[in-house]
Design a protein around this motif. Structure first.
Motif, mmCIF file in Angstrom:
data_model
loop_
_atom_site.group_PDB
_atom_site.id
_atom_site.type_symbol
_atom_site.label_atom_id
_atom_site.label_comp_id
_atom_site.label_asym_id
_atom_site.label_seq_id
_atom_site.Cartn_x
_atom_site.Cartn_y
_atom_site.Cartn_z
ATOM 1 N N PHE A 13 25.995 -26.732 158.686
ATOM 2 C CA PHE A 13 26.612 -26.014 157.574
ATOM 3 C C PHE A 13 26.985 -26.959 156.437
ATOM 4 O O PHE A 13 26.770 -26.662 155.259
ATOM 5 C CB PHE A 13 27.849 -25.257 158.057
ATOM 6 N N TYR B 185 30.546 -22.515 163.900
ATOM 7 C CA TYR B 185 29.772 -22.456 162.656
ATOM 8 C C TYR B 185 28.316 -22.025 162.877
ATOM 9 O O TYR B 185 27.482 -22.152 161.984
ATOM 10 C CB TYR B 185 29.852 -23.794 161.924
ATOM 11 N N ILE C 203 28.423 -17.482 158.817
ATOM 12 C CA ILE C 203 28.109 -18.811 158.294
ATOM 13 C C ILE C 203 26.611 -18.948 158.046
ATOM 14 O O ILE C 203 26.184 -19.544 157.048
ATOM 15 C CB ILE C 203 28.598 -19.892 159.274
#
Length: 225
Positions: A98, A211, A216
Motif C-alpha cells: 500500500f 492492508y 485498501i
C-alpha cells in the motif's frame, strides 16, 4: 475510494506495526515490578495512551516523580519494549504494498504518533520504510497528546494540506477522537480494538483488519480511471 485524499496520516503503534501487546508488557513491567503499583493487566492497558510522562502522572499523580525520574522510567519502558518486540518486528500485512502504491500517486504521507522520536526511528529504519514518508510528527513535536488534535494538525501543516483533505489511519478510540477533533476522516484498523468501540465517531469511513482489505485494494481506484 471516492474523493481520494491528498494526504494520508498514519498512527504508528497498532497501525503500522501490531505491537501494542509489547507496549502493554513493558508498561506492566515498569508499573508493577519496578514501581510496585497494584494494577492488573487490563488496568495498565486502559492507561497506556499519550506521552510516557502523562501515563505516569495519571497513575501516580502530578509531580510524584522528578523530571529526571520520569526520563529514567520512560527510557526503561522503551528499552523493555524494544528488546521484547524486536524479534517480532514487521509491518502489518499488506502495508508495504500500500505504501509503495501511494508513492506512485500524487498523495503525501506522514506518520503522526504519540510515540517518541526514538521509537519512530527504531521502527521505520529497522523496517526500511523511511522513504515512503514525507513528514514525521512524534510526541516530542507536540505539547498536547491525542485526543487533542495537535498531532494530526501539525502533520497536515507540515504536508501543507488542509485537514479535510487528509485521511487518518488509526487503531484506538483516542486516536480516532483526535482525528475527529482535527476535522479529518479516519480509517480504523482493528488490531487492538473491535468495531463496537468506535460507534460514536462519525468521522470513521471504514474498518480494516489489515492492508489487504478490499477498501485498501481499491483506495486509489478513482485516480486510475
Amino acid at each position: 475510494m471516492k474523493d481520494t485524499p491528498k494526504a494520508l496520516l498514519f498512527d504508528l503503534n497498532g497501525t503500522i506495526i501490531d505491537d501494542m501487546h509489547y507496549h502493554a508488557e513493558a508498561w506492566h513491567h515498569v508499573l508493577t515490578k519496578d514501581l510496585g503499583a497494584d494494577l492488573t493487566w487490563d488496568e495498565v492497558k486502559v492507561q497506556m495512551y499519550g506521552k510516557n510522562e502523562e501515563v505516569l502522572a495519571r497513575i501516580f499523580g502530578e509531580d510524584h516523580f522528578s523530571d529526571e525520574e520520569v526520563r529514567k522510567l520512560s527510557s526503561d519502558k522503551e528499552s523493555y519494549y524494544q528488546e521484547a518486540y524486536k524479534p517480532h518486528l514487521k509491518l502489518i500485512d499488506g502495508l508495504h504494498n500500500f505504501l509503495a502504491e501511494a508513492a506512485a500517486h500524487p498523495v503525501k504521507v506522514a506518520i503522526a504518533t504519540a510515540a517518541i522520536t526514538g521509537n519512530v526511528d527504531y521502527i521505520v529504519d529497522n523496517l526500511g520504510i523511511r522513504q515512503y514518508f514525507d513528514e514525521f510528527v512524534s510526541a516530542d513535536d507536540v505539547e498536547n497528546s491525542k485526543p487533542d488534535p495537535e498531532t494530526f494538525l501539525k502533520a497536515a501543516e507540515k504536508l501543507q494540506e488542509k485537514p479535510e483533505d487528509c485521511v487518518v489511519f488509526e487503531d484506538s478510540a483516542k486516536g480516532v477522537e483526535s482525528a475527529r477533533n482535527a476535522g479529518m476522516r479516519c480509517i480504523v484498523i482493528t488490531t487492538a480494538h473491535p468495531k463496537e468501540e468506535f460507534e460514536e465517531y462519525e468521522n470513521v469511513i471504514g474498518f480494516i483488519q489489515d492492508y489487504n482489505d478490499p477498501l485498501i485494494k481499491n483506495f486509489f481506484q478513482k485516480d486510475d480511471k
